[in-house]
Design an enzyme around this catalytic site. Sequence first.
Site, PDB file in Angstrom:
ATOM      1  N   LYS A  86      32.204  49.225  41.711  1.00 28.02           N
ATOM      2  CA  LYS A  86      31.506  47.953  41.944  1.00 28.02           C
ATOM      3  C   LYS A  86      30.029  48.026  41.572  1.00 28.02           C
ATOM      4  O   LYS A  86      29.435  47.032  41.175  1.00 28.02           O
ATOM      5  CB  LYS A  86      31.658  47.521  43.404  1.00 28.02           C
ATOM      6  CG  LYS A  86      33.086  47.170  43.804  1.00 28.02           C
ATOM      7  CD  LYS A  86      33.566  45.899  43.129  1.00 28.02           C
ATOM      8  CE  LYS A  86      34.950  45.459  43.637  1.00 28.02           C
ATOM      9  NZ  LYS A  86      35.503  44.355  42.835  1.00 28.02           N
ATOM     10  N   GLU A 108      30.654  37.975  48.102  1.00 29.22           N
ATOM     11  CA  GLU A 108      31.852  38.053  48.931  1.00 29.22           C
ATOM     12  C   GLU A 108      32.303  39.502  48.924  1.00 29.22           C
ATOM     13  O   GLU A 108      31.973  40.245  48.002  1.00 29.22           O
ATOM     14  CB  GLU A 108      32.953  37.170  48.348  1.00 29.22           C
ATOM     15  CG  GLU A 108      33.780  37.794  47.213  1.00 29.22           C
ATOM     16  CD  GLU A 108      32.982  38.062  45.936  1.00 29.22           C
ATOM     17  OE1 GLU A 108      31.914  37.449  45.765  1.00 29.22           O
ATOM     18  OE2 GLU A 108      33.420  38.898  45.112  1.00 29.22           O
ATOM     19  N   SER A 375      39.249  53.862  41.191  1.00 30.21           N
ATOM     20  CA  SER A 375      38.148  52.894  41.258  1.00 30.21           C
ATOM     21  C   SER A 375      37.187  53.156  42.412  1.00 30.21           C
ATOM     22  O   SER A 375      36.019  52.769  42.346  1.00 30.21           O
ATOM     23  CB  SER A 375      38.709  51.478  41.343  1.00 30.21           C
ATOM     24  OG  SER A 375      39.559  51.369  42.470  1.00 30.21           O
TER      25      SER A 375
END
Lengths: 395, 257
Positions: A86, A108, A375
């Site tokens: 991210k 969010e 990830s």
Amino acid sequence: MDKYGYFGEFGGRFIPETLMNAVIELDNAYNFYKNDGEFITELDLLLKNYAGRPSILYFAEKMTKDLDGAKIYLKREDLNHTGSHKINNVLGQALLAKKMGKTRLIAETGAGQHGVATATAAALMGMECLVFMGREDTVRQALNVYRMELLGAKVVPVDSGTATLKDAVNAAMREWAGRMSDTHYCLGSVMGPHPFPTIVRDFQSVIGREIKAEMLSREGKLPDAVIACVGGGSNAIGSFYEFTEDTDVVLIGCEAAGKGVNTPQNAATIANGRTGVFHGMKSIFCQDEYGQIAPVYSISAGLDYPGIGPEHAKLHTDGRASYVPVTDEEAVDAFEYLSRTEGIIPAIESAHAVAYTIKYAKTLTPDKTVVVTVSGRGDKDVASIARYRGLDLHE
Amino acid sequence: MNNIEKIRATFSHKAFIPFITGGDPDLETTRKLINTLAESGADLIEIGIPFSDPVAEGPVIEAADERALSGGCTVDKIFEMIKGVDVKIPILLMTYYNPIFGYGSERFVENCVNSGVSGLIVPDLPFDEREELKLYTDRAGLALISLIAPTSGGRIPVIAKASEGFLYCVSSLGVTGTRSKIGGNITEMVKAVREVSDIPCAVGFGVSDAVQAKEMSKFADGVIVGSAIVKICAKYGRDCIPYVEKFAKSIAEIIKL
């Protein structure tokens, strides 16, 4: 006025008029800065010196031997600062927002990974930060809530609807519609109205570029398959994008099948959804016959989303990428397997990709190579996996 | 008169446009409310089709949508209910794009016409994306109402010129819901519209009482009142009719003075 931001029939910008000029302003700013030498240099330095890029491409030798199939490489996005992919997108968007003169980031978050990354970038750049998180997810990921607060962000629990990721997106969109002059909505996935799916994809595509360069130098050839988990689909598109023209490379997205694709409790959009318009984009969504968005479920708060990014919808429709469902049970097994076999605890989201890789690699011969994107790291999930296994463990 | 002309004709004087959520708390109440509002001075009525994720709505209408959906309200039942209503004023449906798209836009528009609906308001279908729906509304003679917002700026002329029936002017930033004070640039928005078009302008978002409605009606051709009415429905449930009637009359009277 023209339609912008389509991937085939998917994409577009389906948002209230109030937000239209804000996304147009963002689009114009992005089109300028993406070619601006100073912006590119600043972002590269942040990715290198702050996020810790390039991330390692790790040859999972024990896993490869154990499965006795294709050679497996892990793209270690879990080793980035803040523990997931991210940060790639967030640093890009925060820098862009700053250049645009914004002083406040809103976001969010589902599992909390994107919220933590946004809170981190806001702290680094001296920006105010507000993160919306479904009430249910604040409970599932309590540690990440505190982490965001520690970084100086304010976390707003969202009670409406299903109190998960989609409701957090609703809340962030509402907040943005009320205040956009000083506020940038730092959207966390390849979704939402144009230009978000393109911006997020571009910032995440560093993953695939690194995979390609490293595979060419170590194996002398492209990987035979690239596998990643898909909620909205940002780490997957980041992993796939560089390979979309390399049609010999198999691209596989793993979606959350929860308790099974044929049960009411899943979040497998490609398996069960159909074309619709929601959260600013035309794409594929889990919905009922009347177009009401369906409540979805996954053990993974980050994959617990009723839609998929528009570029994935196109890759699916074109048959360029395939999307496979992975259940909670398979993901938890893979979470434990990777921990024991390689000493790497993956995020439960990433464990969905690992689970499919375990099945898939076995079907290939040892001369083949598979890259799976890890990830994020799984520290945040340890307590919930313990509870899944029946232990009364709380953070 | 076709639907677009019929809607436009209601602006021969300052128009009062109430909004209620279809099926809140049930469709029988909605049916009664339509009759009551028509008899209480409404010039147009907006019926909201409840949606699971109404991103342009504040908490009041969002809660109404949840009540309606949990009561089993569907768009088919709303069409059925509207078919049985006998009022002279035009009925508009307000809904998000997915309940139209997911139902099938062509079938949705046909059912609108067959049940006597005159127009559609779709808050998440901006001007730039409306062509695929307009194909069907044009063919069926259904009005597709355009919206402008305080942030529209240079987009206003294009949107205003192409609007049909009336132009929905969103009064404030943010979502629907009553506000103690409404932002000051309604006059500028209406002025920008007037430079290119004589389309009637109706102001919505935030109008909470008769005093505000009167204030807005000085600058605009019509006033849309939603959350303030839905709040009464939330408070009194099936018994809301006389309370809504009293409130609606107070607004209709004052803006037509």
